[in-house]
Design an enzyme around this catalytic site. Structure first.
Site, PDB file in Angstrom:
ATOM      1  N   CYS A   1       0.865  -1.175   0.000  1.00 55.14           N
ATOM      2  CA  CYS A   1       0.000   0.000   0.000  1.00 55.14           C
ATOM      3  C   CYS A   1       0.899   1.222   0.000  1.00 55.14           C
ATOM      4  O   CYS A   1       1.439   1.619   1.031  1.00 55.14           O
ATOM      5  CB  CYS A   1      -0.913   0.000   1.222  1.00 55.14           C
ATOM      6  SG  CYS A   1      -2.008   1.426   1.279  1.00 55.14           S
TER       7      CYS A   1
ATOM      8  N   GLU B   1      -3.429   0.410  -6.100  1.00 56.58           N
ATOM      9  CA  GLU B   1      -2.405  -0.596  -6.397  1.00 56.58           C
ATOM     10  C   GLU B   1      -2.113  -0.519  -7.888  1.00 56.58           C
ATOM     11  O   GLU B   1      -2.964  -0.106  -8.682  1.00 56.58           O
ATOM     12  CB  GLU B   1      -2.884  -2.016  -6.054  1.00 56.58           C
ATOM     13  CG  GLU B   1      -3.157  -2.273  -4.586  1.00 56.58           C
ATOM     14  CD  GLU B   1      -1.902  -2.389  -3.715  1.00 56.58           C
ATOM     15  OE1 GLU B   1      -0.781  -2.207  -4.235  1.00 56.58           O
ATOM     16  OE2 GLU B   1      -2.069  -2.653  -2.509  1.00 56.58           O
TER      17      GLU B   1
END
Length: 219
Positions: free
Chosen positions: A2, A103
């Site tokens: 992340c 992502e």
DNA sequence: CCAGACGTTGTT
DNA sequence: GTCTGG
DNA sequence: CCAGACGTTGTT
DNA sequence: GTCTGG
């Protein structure tokens, strides 16, 4: 992992969701990057407080802030093994409010960004750790890292790691339970997440506007 | 014991 | 502060 | 995570 | 290619 997320909820909604009294003025941010400031929820006495903190954990013994840029994520499996994480895991866990995260899927040499959020776009909370770092002169800085784990089945279509998401019913456990109990919450979150391809404009952190979240129009 | 480090991810 | 390596 | 830089010395 | 900065 992340490495980028967003937080767009208004302060009143954050106050209600996390049961915190004090909420500083907050603007929506559509592209939060490491070393930038974002709110975290920490336990304070019997209650909770919202603090503004810098993304990238800087332990109190660190000589400067630069280490933080390489401590943006902490793998769940290593929390008790790594020197830099064991102390905050025992006593300085936090929640990181977000409306979603990004992502990148590697496609050969190209990378396609995706936004990931719960279906109704509601506030979520990443599991985090925080520290307070004090410079030789000047004000202390609070910093945080986001805990990562293996991707859920859905997320694994684009990426093999994801942040740990804590459900509202577990907020208090995560903040105040024993490490052994808290550790049980570090699972891939799977309920109701959606993945949406978005524009590569998100790549550049100088872009911070609502249009980053628009679904990529079909070619 | 002391000294010295203390970090993740992805990609080929 | 706390863990690893020697 | 991606974007953007990537260097030393001495001097004020 | 690899590191730093945001």
């Amino acid at each position: 992992m992340c490495g980028r997320f967003y937080l767009t909820a208004p302060p009143a909604e954050i106050r209600k969701q996390f049961k915190v009294q004090n909420v500083p003025a907050l603007m929506p941010h559509y592209n939060i990057a490491p070393t930038q400031t974002s709110p975290i929820v920490i336990a304070e006495g019997k209650g909770r407080e919202l603090h503004l903190a810098r993304w990238g954990l800087v332990p109190p013994w660190s000589r400067d802030l630069s280490l933080g840029a390489r401590m943006i994520n902490a793998p769940a499996a290593a929390l008790e093994e790594r020197a830099a994480y064991s102390a905050p895991f025992r006593s300085q866990r936090c929640l990181v409010p977000a409306n979603g995260f990004f992502e990148w899927e590697a496609h050969g040499s190209k990378k396609q960004p995706y936004k990931i959020a719960v279906r109704n776009g509601a506030l979520i909370a990443f599991a985090g750790l925080w520290e307070k770092w004090t410079p030789e002169s000047g004000d202390p800085v609070e910093t945080f890292t986001i805990i990562t784990t293996a991707a859920s089945k859905l997320i694994s279509e684009v990426h093999d790691r994801m942040p740990v998401i804590i459900a509202p019913a577990d907020y208090q456990l995560w903040l105040t339970a024993s490490p052994a109990t808290a550790k049980k919450l570090l699972l891939p979150y799977a309920s109701g997440l959606t993945i949406t391809p978005i524009s590569e404009r998100v790549n550049n952190i100088q872009n911070d506007d609502v249009e980053l979240l628009l679904p990529l129009s079909a070619p």
